[in-house]
Design an enzyme around this catalytic site. Structure first.
Site, short mmCIF file in Angstrom:
data_model
loop_
_atom_site.label_atom_id
_atom_site.label_comp_id
_atom_site.label_asym_id
_atom_site.label_seq_id
_atom_site.Cartn_x
_atom_site.Cartn_y
_atom_site.Cartn_z
N THR A 12 18.44 -145.50 2.02
CA THR A 12 18.05 -144.71 0.84
C THR A 12 18.96 -143.52 0.59
OG1 THR A 12 16.51 -143.32 2.10
CG2 THR A 12 15.65 -145.38 1.20
N THR A 70 19.85 -138.23 9.54
CA THR A 70 20.15 -139.47 10.25
C THR A 70 21.09 -139.21 11.42
OG1 THR A 70 19.91 -140.68 8.16
CG2 THR A 70 20.96 -141.84 9.98
N ASN A 72 21.37 -136.40 13.08
CA ASN A 72 20.60 -135.73 14.12
C ASN A 72 19.83 -136.73 14.97
OD1 ASN A 72 17.64 -134.68 14.80
ND2 ASN A 72 19.05 -132.96 15.04
N ASP A 216 33.50 -124.03 21.08
CA ASP A 216 33.72 -122.85 21.92
C ASP A 216 32.59 -122.58 22.91
OD1 ASP A 216 31.79 -122.03 20.15
OD2 ASP A 216 32.78 -120.16 19.55
N GLU A 273 15.05 -130.20 9.67
CA GLU A 273 13.73 -130.80 9.81
C GLU A 273 12.81 -129.85 10.57
OE1 GLU A 273 12.95 -133.54 8.30
OE2 GLU A 273 15.00 -133.99 7.64
#
Length: 310
Positions: A12, A70, A72, A216, A273
Protein backbone atom coordinates in the site's frame (compact mmCIF):
# COMPACT_ATOMS: atom_id res chain seq x y z
CA UNK A 1 26.06 -20.81 -6.41
CA UNK A 2 23.82 -17.81 -7.10
CA UNK A 3 23.19 -15.27 -4.37
CA UNK A 4 19.67 -15.04 -2.99
CA UNK A 5 17.71 -11.85 -2.32
CA UNK A 6 14.41 -11.38 -0.47
CA UNK A 7 12.26 -8.31 -1.06
CA UNK A 8 9.92 -7.32 1.78
CA UNK A 9 7.45 -4.72 0.58
CA UNK A 10 4.41 -2.84 1.78
CA UNK A 11 1.88 -3.15 -1.08
CA UNK A 12 0.00 0.00 0.00
CA UNK A 13 3.00 2.35 0.22
CA UNK A 14 3.39 5.03 -2.42
CA UNK A 15 -0.07 4.54 -3.94
CA UNK A 16 0.82 0.89 -4.78
CA UNK A 17 3.47 1.97 -7.30
CA UNK A 18 5.98 -0.66 -6.18
CA UNK A 19 3.40 -3.44 -6.43
CA UNK A 20 2.98 -2.62 -10.11
CA UNK A 21 6.73 -2.35 -10.67
CA UNK A 22 7.59 -5.60 -8.87
CA UNK A 23 7.76 -7.89 -11.95
CA UNK A 24 10.30 -5.59 -13.60
CA UNK A 25 12.28 -5.30 -10.33
CA UNK A 26 12.48 -9.10 -10.11
CA UNK A 27 13.70 -9.31 -13.71
CA UNK A 28 16.36 -6.66 -13.02
CA UNK A 29 17.56 -8.49 -9.91
CA UNK A 30 17.65 -11.86 -11.72
CA UNK A 31 19.62 -10.38 -14.60
CA UNK A 32 22.14 -9.07 -12.05
CA UNK A 33 22.67 -12.58 -10.71
CA UNK A 34 20.33 -12.71 -7.71
CA UNK A 35 17.78 -15.45 -7.25
CA UNK A 36 15.05 -13.14 -5.99
CA UNK A 37 11.68 -13.58 -4.27
CA UNK A 38 9.23 -11.17 -2.67
CA UNK A 39 6.94 -10.99 0.36
CA UNK A 40 4.02 -8.56 0.68
CA UNK A 41 3.14 -7.42 4.20
CA UNK A 42 -0.51 -7.50 5.24
CA UNK A 43 -0.53 -6.23 8.83
CA UNK A 44 1.64 -4.61 11.48
CA UNK A 45 4.48 -6.92 12.52
CA UNK A 46 4.61 -8.92 9.27
CA UNK A 47 7.86 -7.31 8.11
CA UNK A 48 9.57 -8.10 11.44
CA UNK A 49 8.57 -11.76 11.29
CA UNK A 50 9.53 -12.13 7.64
CA UNK A 51 12.92 -10.45 8.14
CA UNK A 52 13.75 -12.87 10.97
CA UNK A 53 12.61 -15.80 8.82
CA UNK A 54 14.73 -14.59 5.89
CA UNK A 55 17.82 -14.63 8.08
CA UNK A 56 17.05 -18.18 9.18
CA UNK A 57 16.72 -19.08 5.49
CA UNK A 58 20.18 -17.53 4.94
CA UNK A 59 19.34 -14.95 2.29
CA UNK A 60 22.37 -12.95 1.22
CA UNK A 61 20.46 -9.71 0.78
CA UNK A 62 17.31 -8.14 2.21
CA UNK A 63 15.54 -5.35 0.34
CA UNK A 64 12.86 -3.19 1.97
CA UNK A 65 10.37 -1.42 -0.29
CA UNK A 66 8.16 0.86 1.79
CA UNK A 67 8.25 3.77 4.19
CA UNK A 68 10.14 4.31 7.42
CA UNK A 69 7.62 2.18 9.33
CA UNK A 70 8.27 -0.90 7.16
CA UNK A 71 12.02 -0.34 7.45
CA UNK A 72 11.71 -0.09 11.24
CA UNK A 73 9.91 -3.43 11.35
CA UNK A 74 12.62 -5.11 9.27
CA UNK A 75 15.37 -3.67 11.48
CA UNK A 76 13.56 -5.07 14.53
CA UNK A 77 13.57 -8.47 12.84
CA UNK A 78 17.33 -8.51 12.20
CA UNK A 79 18.85 -6.36 14.98
CA UNK A 80 19.50 -9.19 17.44
CA UNK A 81 20.73 -11.70 14.84
CA UNK A 82 24.49 -12.36 14.65
CA UNK A 83 24.44 -12.99 10.89
CA UNK A 84 22.69 -9.83 9.70
CA UNK A 85 22.59 -9.56 5.87
CA UNK A 86 23.24 -6.38 3.93
CA UNK A 87 20.12 -4.21 3.73
CA UNK A 88 18.83 -2.43 0.66
CA UNK A 89 16.11 0.22 0.71
CA UNK A 90 13.65 1.35 -1.96
CA UNK A 91 11.95 4.42 -0.41
CA UNK A 92 8.18 4.33 -0.97
CA UNK A 93 6.71 6.29 1.98
CA UNK A 94 5.38 9.82 2.36
CA UNK A 95 8.55 11.30 3.86
CA UNK A 96 11.31 8.63 3.70
CA UNK A 97 13.50 10.17 6.41
CA UNK A 98 16.06 7.38 6.40
CA UNK A 99 16.22 7.10 2.61
CA UNK A 100 16.98 10.82 2.42
CA UNK A 101 19.73 10.41 5.02
CA UNK A 102 21.32 7.73 2.82
CA UNK A 103 21.11 9.96 -0.28
CA UNK A 104 18.84 7.43 -1.99
CA UNK A 105 16.89 8.36 -5.13
CA UNK A 106 13.09 8.27 -5.08
CA UNK A 107 12.85 6.40 -8.38
CA UNK A 108 12.34 2.66 -7.85
CA UNK A 109 14.77 1.47 -10.50
CA UNK A 110 17.42 4.05 -9.59
CA UNK A 111 17.20 2.75 -6.00
CA UNK A 112 17.64 -0.82 -7.29
CA UNK A 113 20.73 0.36 -9.20
CA UNK A 114 22.18 1.67 -5.92
CA UNK A 115 21.81 -1.80 -4.43
CA UNK A 116 23.32 -3.52 -7.46
CA UNK A 117 26.21 -1.05 -7.50
CA UNK A 118 27.26 -2.61 -4.20
CA UNK A 119 28.47 0.40 -2.20
CA UNK A 120 27.54 0.13 1.48
CA UNK A 121 27.93 2.06 4.71
CA UNK A 122 27.62 0.87 8.29
CA UNK A 123 25.13 2.85 10.37
CA UNK A 124 24.12 3.14 14.00
CA UNK A 125 20.73 2.03 15.25
CA UNK A 126 19.03 2.84 18.54
CA UNK A 127 17.52 0.54 21.12
CA UNK A 128 14.66 1.79 23.33
CA UNK A 129 13.92 -0.74 26.06
CA UNK A 130 13.32 -3.85 23.90
CA UNK A 131 12.60 -2.05 20.61
CA UNK A 132 14.97 -0.83 17.92
CA UNK A 133 14.87 2.28 15.74
CA UNK A 134 16.84 3.74 12.86
CA UNK A 135 15.76 7.36 12.69
CA UNK A 136 14.34 9.13 15.73
CA UNK A 137 12.74 8.38 19.06
CA UNK A 138 11.12 10.90 21.34
CA UNK A 139 8.47 11.78 23.88
CA UNK A 140 5.78 14.42 24.26
CA UNK A 141 2.43 15.22 22.68
CA UNK A 142 3.92 16.83 19.58
CA UNK A 143 5.76 13.60 18.68
CA UNK A 144 2.36 12.04 18.01
CA UNK A 145 2.13 14.12 14.84
CA UNK A 146 3.93 11.44 12.82
CA UNK A 147 1.27 8.80 13.44
CA UNK A 148 -1.78 11.03 13.90
CA UNK A 149 -1.56 12.97 10.62
CA UNK A 150 -4.40 11.54 8.48
CA UNK A 151 -3.30 9.22 5.67
CA UNK A 152 -5.61 10.96 3.20
CA UNK A 153 -4.07 14.34 4.00
CA UNK A 154 -0.54 12.93 3.64
CA UNK A 155 -1.42 11.52 0.22
CA UNK A 156 -2.66 14.95 -0.90
CA UNK A 157 -0.08 17.36 0.50
CA UNK A 158 2.78 15.02 1.43
CA UNK A 159 5.17 16.10 4.24
CA UNK A 160 3.27 19.39 4.67
CA UNK A 161 0.56 17.33 6.40
CA UNK A 162 2.86 16.99 9.39
CA UNK A 163 3.28 20.75 9.73
CA UNK A 164 -0.49 21.19 9.64
CA UNK A 165 -1.04 18.51 12.28
CA UNK A 166 1.85 19.82 14.39
CA UNK A 167 0.44 23.31 14.74
CA UNK A 168 -3.03 21.85 15.35
CA UNK A 169 -1.68 19.88 18.33
CA UNK A 170 0.15 22.77 20.03
CA UNK A 171 -2.76 23.69 22.38
CA UNK A 172 -2.85 20.08 23.63
CA UNK A 173 0.74 20.08 24.79
CA UNK A 174 1.63 20.22 28.47
CA UNK A 175 4.85 20.03 30.43
CA UNK A 176 5.98 16.86 32.19
CA UNK A 177 8.51 16.74 35.04
CA UNK A 178 11.32 14.35 34.04
CA UNK A 179 14.77 13.17 34.99
CA UNK A 180 17.10 12.59 32.04
CA UNK A 181 20.45 10.89 32.63
CA UNK A 182 22.77 10.97 29.62
CA UNK A 183 26.32 9.68 29.75
CA UNK A 184 27.78 11.53 32.78
CA UNK A 185 25.18 14.33 32.92
CA UNK A 186 21.70 14.81 34.43
CA UNK A 187 18.82 17.10 33.45
CA UNK A 188 15.85 17.53 35.80
CA UNK A 189 12.84 19.73 35.16
CA UNK A 190 9.60 20.25 33.27
CA UNK A 191 9.79 19.67 29.53
CA UNK A 192 7.43 19.76 26.57
CA UNK A 193 9.27 17.10 24.59
CA UNK A 194 12.54 15.32 24.00
CA UNK A 195 14.01 13.77 20.85
CA UNK A 196 16.88 11.37 20.27
CA UNK A 197 18.07 11.61 16.69
CA UNK A 198 20.14 9.25 14.57
CA UNK A 199 19.29 11.08 11.35
CA UNK A 200 18.42 14.71 10.80
CA UNK A 201 14.68 14.56 10.20
CA UNK A 202 11.29 13.42 11.44
CA UNK A 203 7.84 13.75 9.92
CA UNK A 204 8.86 16.37 7.37
CA UNK A 205 11.07 18.44 9.68
CA UNK A 206 14.27 18.01 7.68
CA UNK A 207 16.69 19.86 9.98
CA UNK A 208 15.71 18.73 13.49
CA UNK A 209 19.23 17.40 14.03
CA UNK A 210 21.40 19.69 11.88
CA UNK A 211 24.74 17.97 12.59
CA UNK A 212 23.54 14.35 12.60
CA UNK A 213 25.97 11.58 11.74
CA UNK A 214 24.85 8.03 11.12
CA UNK A 215 27.95 6.25 12.39
CA UNK A 216 29.43 8.17 15.33
CA UNK A 217 27.90 6.06 18.12
CA UNK A 218 26.01 9.07 19.49
CA UNK A 219 22.41 10.18 19.66
CA UNK A 220 21.65 13.84 19.37
CA UNK A 221 19.52 14.60 22.44
CA UNK A 222 17.17 17.55 22.02
CA UNK A 223 15.16 18.78 25.03
CA UNK A 224 12.51 21.50 24.92
CA UNK A 225 11.79 23.04 28.33
CA UNK A 226 8.33 24.10 29.52
CA UNK A 227 7.02 26.79 27.17
CA UNK A 228 3.82 28.58 26.24
CA UNK A 229 2.00 28.16 22.92
CA UNK A 230 3.63 31.21 21.36
CA UNK A 231 7.11 29.98 22.30
CA UNK A 232 6.36 26.49 20.98
CA UNK A 233 5.08 27.88 17.71
CA UNK A 234 8.27 29.92 17.39
CA UNK A 235 10.42 26.85 18.11
CA UNK A 236 8.53 24.83 15.46
CA UNK A 237 9.08 27.61 12.92
CA UNK A 238 12.78 27.72 13.78
CA UNK A 239 12.94 23.91 13.53
CA UNK A 240 11.76 24.05 9.92
CA UNK A 241 14.94 26.03 9.18
CA UNK A 242 17.29 24.17 11.51
CA UNK A 243 17.66 27.20 13.79
CA UNK A 244 15.83 25.88 16.88
CA UNK A 245 19.04 24.92 18.68
CA UNK A 246 19.66 28.62 19.32
CA UNK A 247 16.43 29.06 21.29
CA UNK A 248 17.02 29.51 25.06
CA UNK A 249 14.51 26.76 25.94
CA UNK A 250 16.13 24.17 23.70
CA UNK A 251 18.96 21.96 25.01
CA UNK A 252 21.17 20.12 22.52
CA UNK A 253 23.58 17.35 23.53
CA UNK A 254 25.39 14.29 22.19
CA UNK A 255 25.04 11.03 24.14
CA UNK A 256 25.57 7.30 23.68
CA UNK A 257 23.25 6.18 26.48
CA UNK A 258 20.15 7.97 27.80
CA UNK A 259 17.79 7.02 30.62
CA UNK A 260 14.54 8.98 31.08
CA UNK A 261 12.02 8.65 33.92
CA UNK A 262 8.97 10.54 35.15
CA UNK A 263 6.12 10.22 37.63
CA UNK A 264 3.70 11.48 34.94
CA UNK A 265 2.64 9.89 31.64
CA UNK A 266 4.51 10.95 28.52
CA UNK A 267 3.79 9.17 25.20
CA UNK A 268 6.80 7.84 23.31
CA UNK A 269 7.39 7.76 19.57
CA UNK A 270 9.71 5.29 17.85
CA UNK A 271 10.39 5.91 14.15
CA UNK A 272 7.01 7.53 13.72
CA UNK A 273 4.95 4.95 15.61
CA UNK A 274 3.55 4.89 19.15
CA UNK A 275 6.14 3.46 21.55
CA UNK A 276 4.35 3.30 24.91
CA UNK A 277 5.01 5.53 27.93
CA UNK A 278 7.99 6.51 30.07
CA UNK A 279 10.27 5.29 31.63
CA UNK A 280 12.66 4.39 28.85
CA UNK A 281 16.31 3.52 28.40
CA UNK A 282 18.02 4.34 25.11
CA UNK A 283 21.28 2.83 23.84
CA UNK A 284 23.15 3.60 20.63
CA UNK A 285 24.39 0.45 18.85
CA UNK A 286 27.40 1.62 16.86
CA UNK A 287 27.58 0.70 13.15
CA UNK A 288 25.18 -2.15 13.78
CA UNK A 289 23.77 -2.68 10.27
CA UNK A 290 25.22 -2.41 6.78
CA UNK A 291 23.08 -0.62 4.19
CA UNK A 292 23.48 0.31 0.55
CA UNK A 293 24.13 3.98 -0.21
CA UNK A 294 25.33 5.79 -3.36
CA UNK A 295 27.51 8.27 -1.46
CA UNK A 296 31.17 7.79 -0.69
CA UNK A 297 32.19 6.69 2.82
CA UNK A 298 33.83 10.04 3.58
CA UNK A 299 30.67 12.11 3.15
CA UNK A 300 27.72 9.71 3.17
CA UNK A 301 27.23 9.78 6.90
CA UNK A 302 27.43 13.46 7.72
CA UNK A 303 24.07 15.06 7.09
CA UNK A 304 24.13 18.81 6.70
CA UNK A 305 21.50 19.50 4.02
CA UNK A 306 18.44 17.66 2.72
CA UNK A 307 19.70 15.99 -0.46
CA UNK A 308 16.42 15.71 -2.33
CA UNK A 309 12.82 16.79 -2.23
CA UNK A 310 9.93 14.41 -1.80
Amino acid sequence: MRKRARIIYNPTSGKEVFKRALPDVLIKMEQAGYETSAYATQKVGDATEEAARAIEAQYDLLIVAGGDGTLNEVVNGIAEKPNRPKLGLIPMGTVNDFGRALHLPNDIFDAVDVILDGKTVQVDIGKMNSRYFINLAGGGKITEVSYEAPSKLKSIVGPFAYYIKGFEMLPQMHAVDVRIEFDSQVFEGEIMLFLLGLTNSMAGFEKLVPDAKLDDGKFTLLIVEKANIAELGHIMTLASRGEHTKHPKVHYHKAQSVNISSFSDMPLNVDGEYGGQLPANFLNLVRHIEVFSPAQEDNALLIDEPTQSE
